[in-house]
Structure formats: C-alpha cells, structure tokens
Design a protein around this motif. Structure first.
Motif, PDB file in Angstrom:
ATOM      1  N   SER A  60       0.826  -1.208   0.000  1.00  0.00           N
ATOM      2  CA  SER A  60       0.000   0.000   0.000  1.00  0.00           C
ATOM      3  C   SER A  60       0.863   1.262   0.000  1.00  0.00           C
ATOM      4  O   SER A  60       1.700   1.442   0.879  1.00  0.00           O
ATOM      5  CB  SER A  60      -0.905   0.007   1.231  1.00  0.00           C
ATOM      6  OG  SER A  60      -1.669   1.193   1.205  1.00  0.00           O
ATOM      7  N   ARG A 154     -13.324   5.652  12.761  1.00  0.00           N
ATOM      8  CA  ARG A 154     -12.467   4.803  11.937  1.00  0.00           C
ATOM      9  C   ARG A 154     -11.057   5.373  12.019  1.00  0.00           C
ATOM     10  O   ARG A 154     -10.854   6.573  11.823  1.00  0.00           O
ATOM     11  CB  ARG A 154     -12.898   4.841  10.475  1.00  0.00           C
ATOM     12  CG  ARG A 154     -14.313   4.391  10.230  1.00  0.00           C
ATOM     13  CD  ARG A 154     -14.647   4.762   8.789  1.00  0.00           C
ATOM     14  NE  ARG A 154     -15.961   4.342   8.399  1.00  0.00           N
ATOM     15  CZ  ARG A 154     -16.625   4.898   7.388  1.00  0.00           C
ATOM     16  NH1 ARG A 154     -16.088   5.903   6.712  1.00  0.00           N
ATOM     17  NH2 ARG A 154     -17.811   4.458   7.071  1.00  0.00           N
ATOM     18  N   GLU A 158      -6.628   1.986   9.094  1.00  0.00           N
ATOM     19  CA  GLU A 158      -7.194   0.732   9.620  1.00  0.00           C
ATOM     20  C   GLU A 158      -7.574  -0.241   8.502  1.00  0.00           C
ATOM     21  O   GLU A 158      -7.593  -1.449   8.706  1.00  0.00           O
ATOM     22  CB  GLU A 158      -8.398   0.986  10.546  1.00  0.00           C
ATOM     23  CG  GLU A 158      -9.677   1.389   9.830  1.00  0.00           C
ATOM     24  CD  GLU A 158     -10.904   1.404  10.733  1.00  0.00           C
ATOM     25  OE1 GLU A 158     -10.761   1.479  11.956  1.00  0.00           O
ATOM     26  OE2 GLU A 158     -12.016   1.352  10.179  1.00  0.00           O
ATOM     27  N   ASP A 159      -7.886   0.275   7.332  1.00  0.00           N
ATOM     28  CA  ASP A 159      -8.172  -0.599   6.195  1.00  0.00           C
ATOM     29  C   ASP A 159      -6.828  -1.115   5.664  1.00  0.00           C
ATOM     30  O   ASP A 159      -6.594  -2.324   5.640  1.00  0.00           O
ATOM     31  CB  ASP A 159      -8.938   0.212   5.137  1.00  0.00           C
ATOM     32  CG  ASP A 159      -9.426  -0.636   3.984  1.00  0.00           C
ATOM     33  OD1 ASP A 159      -8.982  -1.795   3.883  1.00  0.00           O
ATOM     34  OD2 ASP A 159     -10.238  -0.146   3.173  1.00  0.00           O
ATOM     35  N   LEU A 180     -10.119  -2.686  -4.083  1.00  0.00           N
ATOM     36  CA  LEU A 180      -9.055  -2.395  -3.116  1.00  0.00           C
ATOM     37  C   LEU A 180      -7.907  -1.647  -3.799  1.00  0.00           C
ATOM     38  O   LEU A 180      -7.393  -0.650  -3.271  1.00  0.00           O
ATOM     39  CB  LEU A 180      -8.542  -3.705  -2.530  1.00  0.00           C
ATOM     40  CG  LEU A 180      -7.493  -3.538  -1.453  1.00  0.00           C
ATOM     41  CD1 LEU A 180      -8.160  -3.615  -0.094  1.00  0.00           C
ATOM     42  CD2 LEU A 180      -6.429  -4.582  -1.548  1.00  0.00           C
ATOM     43  N   SER A 183      -8.818   1.800  -4.303  1.00  0.00           N
ATOM     44  CA  SER A 183      -8.781   2.590  -3.060  1.00  0.00           C
ATOM     45  C   SER A 183      -7.356   3.027  -2.741  1.00  0.00           C
ATOM     46  O   SER A 183      -7.148   3.940  -1.951  1.00  0.00           O
ATOM     47  CB  SER A 183      -9.385   1.798  -1.889  1.00  0.00           C
ATOM     48  OG  SER A 183      -8.457   0.842  -1.399  1.00  0.00           O
TER      49      SER A 183
END
Ligand code: AMP
Ligand code: MG
Length: 428
Positions: A60, A154, A158-159, A180, A183
């Motif tokens: 990520s 949130r 956290e994702d 995903l 995102s």
C-alpha cells in the motif's frame, strides 16, 4: 519454460508407483511436482485485470483511510465528556462534512456535528450517532450509556496502512481486489500473461457441428466443454478441431500445438489396450506417462510433456468419454493449469451434505458422482444423485449442480450419511 526435473525422475520419487493403479492423490501429486509457472508479465489498466493472476506483491502506497474519520452521522466529542449517568448537554461549535476541512480544536463541553467519512476534529475521539441525541441546533443532549469512548471512529490506516502488504502475488483478482487497488489509487496492475492452451479431439467417429452425422458417429462435444472450462480459467485458447486417428495428422497436430502452446489437452485415444495412434504418437513425441487411475469416471489418462523442434508443452491426454473429460479436467488439469498461470491454486472448495439415498461404492478408487444439492426447509444440505452415472452421459453433468466425491478408501454410503460435495457454481 524450464522444468526442474523430467517426469520419470519425479515418478521415481513416488513410493508404490504402478501406472496401472494410480490413486487420484498420487496422480495429483506427480502433476503438481512436474508443472512450473510460465514466465511473462504484462501491465493492465485496473478494470482489465479482473480474473487475471497478480504477478507481484502490492504494497500500500498510502494510509486508507488517510485520517481518523467518523463511521456515523452524529456528533464528534471528547470521550471524557461522555456522561457517566444522566445526560450532558454540549455546545455544537461547527458542522463537518465528508471531504470538508477539519473543524477547529474542540474544547471540553463542546462538540461538532459530523457526517460519515468526515475527518475527526482535533481533540475528538468519539462519535455519538444522531439517533441517540436530542436537540442539535446550537446545543445537543447526550444520554449516558449509549456509546463508549472511542466508538464510531475509523482509524487512519485501519483498512490498509502505508507500506503494508495489500495483495499477494498469485492472487486471482476478484471484484473486491480491483476495488481495493482503486482505493490505493493504483491505475495499472502487473499480471501474469495468459496461459496458452491448445486442444483437440481424437477419434474417427467424431463429427464436428455442421457435418452430417454418419451412422455410428457422434458429434464432438468435448471440445465445447473444454472450451468452456478453459475460458472460465482465463486461458488463451487454441482450438485445433478434430484430428483423425492417423499418424501423420496426429504428429502434425502435436508438433504444431507444442510449438505455440504452454499446455496441450487432448481427449480420447488413451484407453488401455486401445489400438490407435494417439497413444503411440504421445509416446514418440514426448516424455509421457500413461495411467490407469483409481477413479470413476476417468480411468485412463496420459500426462507429461510433448516436444516440438524448439520448445515443449505440458500434455494432458484426457479420456474420451464426455463426463470423464470434465472430471479429469477439474481434478487434475485445473490445478496444474492454475499453477502454470502463476496462481495460488487453492483446492476445489468442498462442503458436506446429507446423502438422500444409499450409494454403492467399493474402497480402492475415488468416485465422482453427479449430484443435485438442495437446502431443505430445516436448513440441512441434502444431495441426490442425478440418475444414471455412465461416463458417457453428459446429461448427468448438465442436470447436476455439484459432484459428490467419494474418497479412495471410502466404502458404500447409507441414506442419511454425510458426503463431500464440490459445487459447480463458482468453479473456475
Ligand atoms: P476413447 O477414449 O477414445 O475410447 O473414447 C471413449 C468414448 O468417448 C467413445 O464412446 C467415444 O466415442 C467418446 N468420445 C471420444 N471423444 C469424444 C468427443 N470429443 N466428443 C464426444 N464423445 C467422444
Ligand atoms: Mg477413441
């Protein structure tokens, strides 16, 4: 493609190997040890990568979400301001929307009206959902006991946290994975190149659609089921038609398939004792094992590699019977092709169901019976066998929604026993 070993070396490591009595698990193991993934990566625009095999790990590049934000529409406040008993009335100092700028520092006794997805104002760690509150103009009243400090927030990252693995190489990209990647702001994805699979049918009795059906002949259906199964796996398909049982025609077909494909799938002509040229040609052009597998349907099968002048391709010589073709494809070829595609080949998903009737079965072979799985009013999964189970009866596959797998050592099944079932739905 480089293979680490030849087939006979791999087979020599298998204890108790007998080509005339190969248990399903042993054949699967030999195939698994022999095939290796193809090389070659291409970059695709995100949407085009659906169903393809991810070629590299994705890390990520950002935190998702980027900031702490609200999970609810309501009021953001300091957790310390939540009342222990009774209720508390707080001053509403601002409203903050998703995508809007963060509100100013919130002091004790204050709160901010906040929408789902809006950044948490500095100082706030808790959101009280709108429906628990009263008032809401300049001030809002919050009763005791409706939320705890830290609720409905949130957390940043956290994702997915920046630098953390998001997706692993070898994953077959599903809609969730494509979302995903979106995102994370990733527009292009490295995927494995498609696997090229050539296939043809053998047998002088076969006629292609459009030809007259001469006496004693059947239409070639295996090329159509193979086309469907390979398409679902996401392979590039080279349909070579029906090849006559004639040495020159077979040799030419095998050579040209090995020249252009990663894998070759044939159907028919591998039965034991069959006096035809398919087997002879496989043996002449490659490193091929001919097996009688302890299974029903699908006993005869050939597996190995076929060489052309410049390169070689894996060979799956499937039996001719239409049901046997499908069963051997799903239980041997599928896993191998997924490995060749570079995919993390997961075992076929199976579940258990209650058998509606008794099923006769001898230990010492694996049986794949075609079944119809249903959910009873009491919630139990019940499976019924679809009538005649002959390996030539393709209707039994078409009517079924699953296969009942009766293991090698298993004996007969009584009505009411639990059996293993592999669903067709969702099968790639
Ligand atoms: P074989 O393994 O070649 O002895 O074939 C076994 C049975 O499957 C025979 O009844 C064949 O006619 C039938 N068969 C073989 N190939 C096909 C095909 N492509 N489509 C339909 N039936 C086939
Ligand atoms: Mg034949």
């Amino acid at each position: 493609m480089n293979t680490p070993a030849n087939l006979s070396e791999i087979i020599s490591c298998v204890s108790g190997y007998d080509p005339n009595a190969v248990p399903v698990a042993q054949a699967q193991q030999i195939i698994r040890n022999f095939v290796v993934p193809v090389q070659g990566i291409e970059k695709l625009a995100l949407r085009g990568a659906l169903g393809r095999v991810l070629a590299q790990d994705i890390v990520s590049p950002i935190d998702v979400p980027q900031q702490d934000n609200s999970a609810m529409d309501g009021f953001a406040l300091r957790g310390a301001d939540l009342p222990a008993q009774d209720a508390v009335t707080l001053k509403v100092i601002a409203t903050t929307l998703a995508g809007g700028s963060a509100a100013r520092d919130v002091q004790p006794g204050e709160c901010v009206r906040i929408m789902t997805g809006a950044t948490m104002p500095p100082g706030c760690d808790t959101v009280v959902p709108q429906e628990f509150t009263q008032g809401g103009g300049d001030s809002v009243t919050i009763p005791a006991g409706v939320v705890r400090p830290g609720d409905n927030r949130r957390l940043r990252g956290e994702d997915l946290a920046q630098g953390k693995p998001a997706l692993q190489q070898g994953k077959i990209l599903r809609p969730a994975d494509i979302g995903l990647l979106a995102s994370l702001g990733i527009a292009e994805v490295p995927v494995m190149r498609r696997l090229r699979v050539a296939f043809f049918s053998t047998g002088d009795e076969l006629r292609s659609i459009g030809e007259p059906l001469d006496p004693g002949c059947v239409y070639d259906s295996n090329r159509y089921t193979l086309h469907g199964m390979l398409t679902r796996l996401g392979c590039e398909i080279i349909d070579m038609g029906v090849v006559r049982d004639e040495p020159a025609a077979l040799e030419a077909a095998f050579r040209s398939a090995a020249e252009c494909a990663d894998a070759i799938i044939t159907s028919g002509g591998v039965s034991v004792g069959e006096a035809d040229y398919t087997k002879q040609m496989m043996g002449k052009l490659g490193d091929v094992a001919f097996w009688k597998i302890g299974m029903r349907p699908g006993r005869p099968m050939a597996f190995g590699k076929i060489a052309s002048e410049n390169r070689s391709a894996y060979l799956f010589g499937l039996p001719g019977n239409p049901v046997a073709v499908m069963v051997t494809f799903y239980f041997f070829a599928r896993d191998a092709l997924l490995r060749m595609m570079g995919a993390q080949a997961e075992p076929l998903p199976s579940l258990q169901a209650v058998s509606h009737s008794a099923i006769r079965k001898k230990p010492g072979r694996t049986e794949y019976q075609r079944g119809i799985l249903s959910i009873e009013p009491d919630g139990r999964r019940l499976v019924r066998i679809t009538g005649a189970q002959g390996s030539g009866i393709l209707r039994s596959m078409s009517e079924a929604n699953c296969m009942v797998v009766l293991g090698h050592d298993q004996g007969g099944v009584n009505a009411g026993d639990l059996v293993d079932v592999v669903l067709f739905e969702g099968l790639v």
